[in-house]
Scaffold this active site. Structure first.
Site, PDB file in Angstrom:
ATOM      1  N   LYS A   1       0.772   9.874   5.936  1.00 54.05           N
ATOM      2  CA  LYS A   1       0.912   8.470   6.319  1.00 54.05           C
ATOM      3  C   LYS A   1       2.220   7.869   5.810  1.00 54.05           C
ATOM      4  CE  LYS A   1      -4.095   7.870   6.572  1.00 54.05           C
ATOM      5  NZ  LYS A   1      -5.227   6.927   6.505  1.00 54.05           N
TER       6      LYS A   1
ATOM      7  N   GLU B   1       8.159  -6.218   1.359  1.00 52.49           N
ATOM      8  CA  GLU B   1       6.933  -6.209   2.168  1.00 52.49           C
ATOM      9  C   GLU B   1       6.060  -7.431   1.854  1.00 52.49           C
ATOM     10  OE1 GLU B   1       5.553  -4.500   4.530  1.00 52.49           O
ATOM     11  OE2 GLU B   1       6.635  -2.604   4.675  1.00 52.49           O
TER      12      GLU B   1
ATOM     13  N   TYR C   1     -14.909  -0.103  -7.780  1.00 46.12           N
ATOM     14  CA  TYR C   1     -16.234   0.482  -7.614  1.00 46.12           C
ATOM     15  C   TYR C   1     -17.078   0.324  -8.873  1.00 46.12           C
ATOM     16  CZ  TYR C   1     -13.742   2.459  -3.670  1.00 46.12           C
ATOM     17  OH  TYR C   1     -12.983   2.594  -2.530  1.00 46.12           O
TER      18      TYR C   1
ATOM     19  N   ARG D   1     -11.330   8.955   1.276  1.00 47.98           N
ATOM     20  CA  ARG D   1     -11.330   9.578   2.602  1.00 47.98           C
ATOM     21  C   ARG D   1     -12.586  10.404   2.819  1.00 47.98           C
ATOM     22  NH1 ARG D   1      -4.813  10.745   2.275  1.00 47.98           N
ATOM     23  NH2 ARG D   1      -4.225   8.598   2.786  1.00 47.98           N
TER      24      ARG D   1
ATOM     25  N   LYS E   1       0.863  -1.176   0.000  1.00 53.17           N
ATOM     26  CA  LYS E   1       0.000   0.000   0.000  1.00 53.17           C
ATOM     27  C   LYS E   1       0.900   1.227   0.000  1.00 53.17           C
ATOM     28  CE  LYS E   1      -3.997   2.024   2.326  1.00 53.17           C
ATOM     29  NZ  LYS E   1      -4.890   1.931   3.508  1.00 53.17           N
TER      30      LYS E   1
ATOM     31  N   LYS F   1      -2.075  -1.623  -3.899  1.00 50.25           N
ATOM     32  CA  LYS F   1      -2.970  -0.470  -3.786  1.00 50.25           C
ATOM     33  C   LYS F   1      -2.151   0.811  -3.797  1.00 50.25           C
ATOM     34  CE  LYS F   1      -6.574   1.521  -0.821  1.00 50.25           C
ATOM     35  NZ  LYS F   1      -7.305   1.395   0.451  1.00 50.25           N
TER      36      LYS F   1
ATOM     37  N   SER G   1     -10.268   4.906  -5.276  1.00 57.55           N
ATOM     38  CA  SER G   1     -11.262   5.951  -5.525  1.00 57.55           C
ATOM     39  C   SER G   1     -10.782   6.994  -6.528  1.00 57.55           C
ATOM     40  CB  SER G   1     -11.636   6.618  -4.203  1.00 57.55           C
ATOM     41  OG  SER G   1     -10.474   7.159  -3.569  1.00 57.55           O
TER      42      SER G   1
END
Length: 343
Positions: free
Chosen positions: A236, A252, A332, A223, A213, A267, A293
């Site tokens: 972040k 990772e 989506y 968000r 991510k 992502k 999104s």
């Protein structure tokens, strides 16, 4: 008037001489031949539909930054799950928009067995047992600061967060979640969740790791959807991966698999097709992408302005994930695509 015929340059080769008679357009000449040699196909079995859950009854809220996407109360989410199952969509990924009075510095409400996400899981599973439910144990929908972990003295504390998300994973499994998908990117979370699930008898609950991510600009509309826009202080980057790094992403993923992840997720999706390909080639495990999104909203906005053919761009973007090596896609667009494929 004589028709002009360009002179053949001295010593020029014919096209057959240049290509060795290998004319690659031969199999592109007709629709039937293009279909015959098509290497990748998108089917409804590739789709996971992310949906947003809110409290109340018969509530449906628009999300301005995500045209065509809504926040839904549990009763309406059940109806949408029924529709998804009829379309053949294999699974839903549920995300809550939690009331502000229930959020705090530690995201403690995620440990409430009857919180909105667990209620949604139970209700959907009771009505549509054949559809898969994927739940996220990140804390950001539950914190007052919008971060994915517990905030102490301005720092996201790793180990306390891991303990909390592992406990929340057990509650989500007890509610009926089929796949736990932790998106918080804390070190050690996969192993801790696997241990917690196994210790509580949930051996069959799988883990889809958000292994890679990235600290991305493409999350903005999401968000807004979960109500953390404007809450976030700072960024972040201390726990999401630098988007300049691909070797780190492989490390990772390798770590998460060693800790017990059953599948990997990348992502965002489209800007990271190279990462998808690397992970699939390196590990050969089920690999997924989240068409986030921002990716969705860009296609919708450009389509609404008449700048692109939205339907074709949607399908092309989803097929790109398959070409890169994805076994499935969180998108989506899922119900829209499923309707098209069914038609």
């Amino acid at each position: 008037m004589n028709k002009f015929t360009p002179a053949k340059p001295a010593g020029a080769r014919s096209v057959d001489e240049i290509t060795g008679s290998r004319r690659l357009r031969r199999m592109r000449k007709a629709d039937w031949s293009r279909r015959l040699v098509q290497e990748n196909r998108l089917t409804v079995d590739d789709l996971i539909w992310p949906i947003f859950i809110i409290d109340g009854e018969n509530r449906k809220e628009t999300i301005p930054a995500m045209p065509g996407v809504y926040r839904m109360s549990v009763d309406l989410a059940v109806k949408e799950a029924e529709r998804a199952a009829k379309l053949g969509i294999p699974a839903l990924a549920t995300f809550p928009n939690v009331e502000m009075e229930l959020r705090d510095q530690t995201g403690a409400h995620i440990l409430e067995p009857d919180n909105i996400i667990n209620r949604a899981t139970r209700a959907i599973k009771a009505a549509v047992p054949e559809i898969g439910i994927i739940t996220d144990v990140a804390l950001d929908p539950f914190t007052s600061h919008g971060h994915d972990g517990i905030l102490r003295d301005g720092i996201i504390v790793n180990d306390e967060t891991v303990a909390q998300v592992a406990a929340a994973a057990v509650l989500q499994a007890a509610a009926g979640s089929d796949i736990i998908a932790p998106s918080d990117m804390m070190d050690g979370r996969i192993g801790a969740i696997r241990d917690a699930l196994d210790d509580n008898g949930f051996h069959d609950v799988a883990i889809m790791s958000y292994a890679t991510k990235f600290a991305s600009a493409f999350y903005g509309p999401y968000r807004e959807a979960i109500g953390t826009q404007g809450l976030l202080k700072g960024d972040k980057k201390t726990y999401y991966i630098d988007h300049a790094n691909s070797d780190e992403a492989v490390r990772e993923a390798e770590q998460d698999l060693a800790e017990g992840a059953d599948m990997l997720m990348v992502k965002p999706g489209l800007p990271y097709l190279d990462i998808i390909r690397r992970l699939k080639d390196e590990f050969r495990v089920p690999t997924f992408a989240y068409q986030v999104s921002g990716e969705y909203s860009m296609i919708k906005a450009a389509s609404a302005n008449g700048w692109i053919d939205g339907e074709k761009a949607m399908l092309e973007s989803l097929l790109a994930f398959k070409r890169a090596g994805c076994d499935g896609i969180l998108t989506y667009f899922a119900p829209e695509v499923a309707e098209m494929l069914k038609g």
